[in-house]
Write a protein that holds these residues in place. Sequence first.
Motif, short mmCIF file in Angstrom:
data_model
loop_
_atom_site.label_atom_id
_atom_site.label_comp_id
_atom_site.label_asym_id
_atom_site.label_seq_id
_atom_site.Cartn_x
_atom_site.Cartn_y
_atom_site.Cartn_z
N LEU A 1 0.08 -1.38 11.67
CA LEU A 1 -1.34 -1.25 11.37
C LEU A 1 -1.72 0.20 11.10
O LEU A 1 -1.36 1.10 11.85
CB LEU A 1 -2.18 -1.81 12.52
N THR A 2 -2.46 0.38 10.02
CA THR A 2 -2.94 1.71 9.65
C THR A 2 -4.23 2.03 10.39
O THR A 2 -4.85 1.17 11.02
CB THR A 2 -3.21 1.78 8.15
N GLU A 3 -4.64 3.27 10.32
CA GLU A 3 -5.93 3.66 10.90
C GLU A 3 -7.03 2.85 10.22
O GLU A 3 -7.04 2.68 9.00
CB GLU A 3 -6.17 5.15 10.68
N ASP A 4 -7.96 2.32 11.02
CA ASP A 4 -9.06 1.49 10.53
C ASP A 4 -8.59 0.14 9.99
O ASP A 4 -9.30 -0.48 9.19
CB ASP A 4 -9.87 2.22 9.45
N ALA A 5 -7.43 -0.33 10.40
CA ALA A 5 -6.95 -1.65 9.96
C ALA A 5 -7.88 -2.74 10.46
O ALA A 5 -8.54 -2.61 11.51
CB ALA A 5 -5.53 -1.90 10.47
N SER A 6 -7.91 -3.83 9.70
CA SER A 6 -8.76 -4.98 10.03
C SER A 6 -7.89 -6.21 10.27
O SER A 6 -7.01 -6.51 9.46
CB SER A 6 -9.74 -5.25 8.89
N VAL A 7 -8.12 -6.89 11.37
CA VAL A 7 -7.40 -8.12 11.70
C VAL A 7 -8.43 -9.25 11.80
O VAL A 7 -9.39 -9.16 12.57
CB VAL A 7 -6.62 -8.00 13.02
N ILE A 8 -8.22 -10.28 11.01
CA ILE A 8 -9.18 -11.39 10.93
C ILE A 8 -8.47 -12.69 11.29
O ILE A 8 -7.38 -12.98 10.78
CB ILE A 8 -9.75 -11.52 9.51
N SER A 9 -9.06 -13.47 12.16
CA SER A 9 -8.55 -14.80 12.47
C SER A 9 -9.52 -15.84 11.95
O SER A 9 -10.74 -15.72 12.16
CB SER A 9 -8.35 -14.97 13.98
N VAL A 10 -9.00 -16.81 11.24
CA VAL A 10 -9.84 -17.86 10.68
C VAL A 10 -10.07 -18.92 11.75
O VAL A 10 -9.14 -19.62 12.16
CB VAL A 10 -9.21 -18.48 9.42
#
Length: 250
Positions: free
Chosen positions: A131-140
Motif C-alpha cells: 500500500l502506498t501513502e494515502d492508499a484506499s481500501v474498499i470493501s463491497v
Amino acid sequence: MELNVTGKKALVTGGTRGVGRGIVLALARAGMDVLTCYRQESEHVESLERELKEIGGRHRLFQVDLADPDGPAALLAEAERLYGRLDLVVNNAGTITHVPYGELPLSDWNKIIATNLTAAHLVVQHALPLLTEDASVISVGSKSSEVGIPLRSHYTATKAALRGLSRSLAKEFGHKGWRFNVLALGVIETEALHELPEERRKAMLERYEPKTALGRLGTPDEVAGAVLWLASDLSRYVTGSVVHVDGGIS
C-alpha cells in the motif's frame, strides 16, 4: 480538486462479472492499471480481456480461488510482481446461497465465510506491504446487513462483519494515511438479472424498484462512480465510513 487517478495501481477481486466488471472497466477508463481475478474460465473472462486491451493500460486477469487460504497470497504476489505497489484495493468477490436458517448446513456457512470475509481479510493483510501513502481500501458490502433478509443469514453476517473490519483498520492504520471504507449496495442490475427467465426478472423489478427512492435499480457503473470517488483525492478525509449506493432503498 480532480479525480487524479491516472497511473494508479488497483486490485479488484472478482472483476469479470457484474459489479466487479463495472468497477474494473471504469478504473481502466479513468487511467488506472488494474489487476483483477476470477475463479473459473468463461466467456466473461475472454470478453473482459478484449475490452481492457481496447482501453489500453497495464491490466491483468489472474485465475485464483480466493476461498483457498493460499489464494489471496498468490494474488498479492502477482500484484507485487506486476506493479510493486497498490494505490487501491477493492474487495468485491463474494458469493451467496439462499437457505432457511434451520436447514443451513455448516458447509454453506463455511463457504460463505471463507469467500466473503476470510478472503477479504487475507487480501488486505497481504496487501499491507504494497500500500502506498494515502492508499484506499474498499470493501463491497450490502444494505442487507442493516435490515436483514430471510434465507441469507450467513451472507448478511459476512457483510456486517466487513463494516467492523474496515472501521477497526481505519483506526489502526489512519496514521499511515490509509483509508478503509465500505460500500453498502442496494439492488444492482447486472447480467445475472438479465439471465433470469422473463417472468422471474419482471417479478424482481416489480418487487424492488418501488422500494427505492429513485424508483429504479442501480447499475455497475453507478457503483464504479463511488469507487472512483473513494480512490481519488476528492475523498481523502473519508475513512471508517459506510457509503450507501442503494438508490434510497428501504
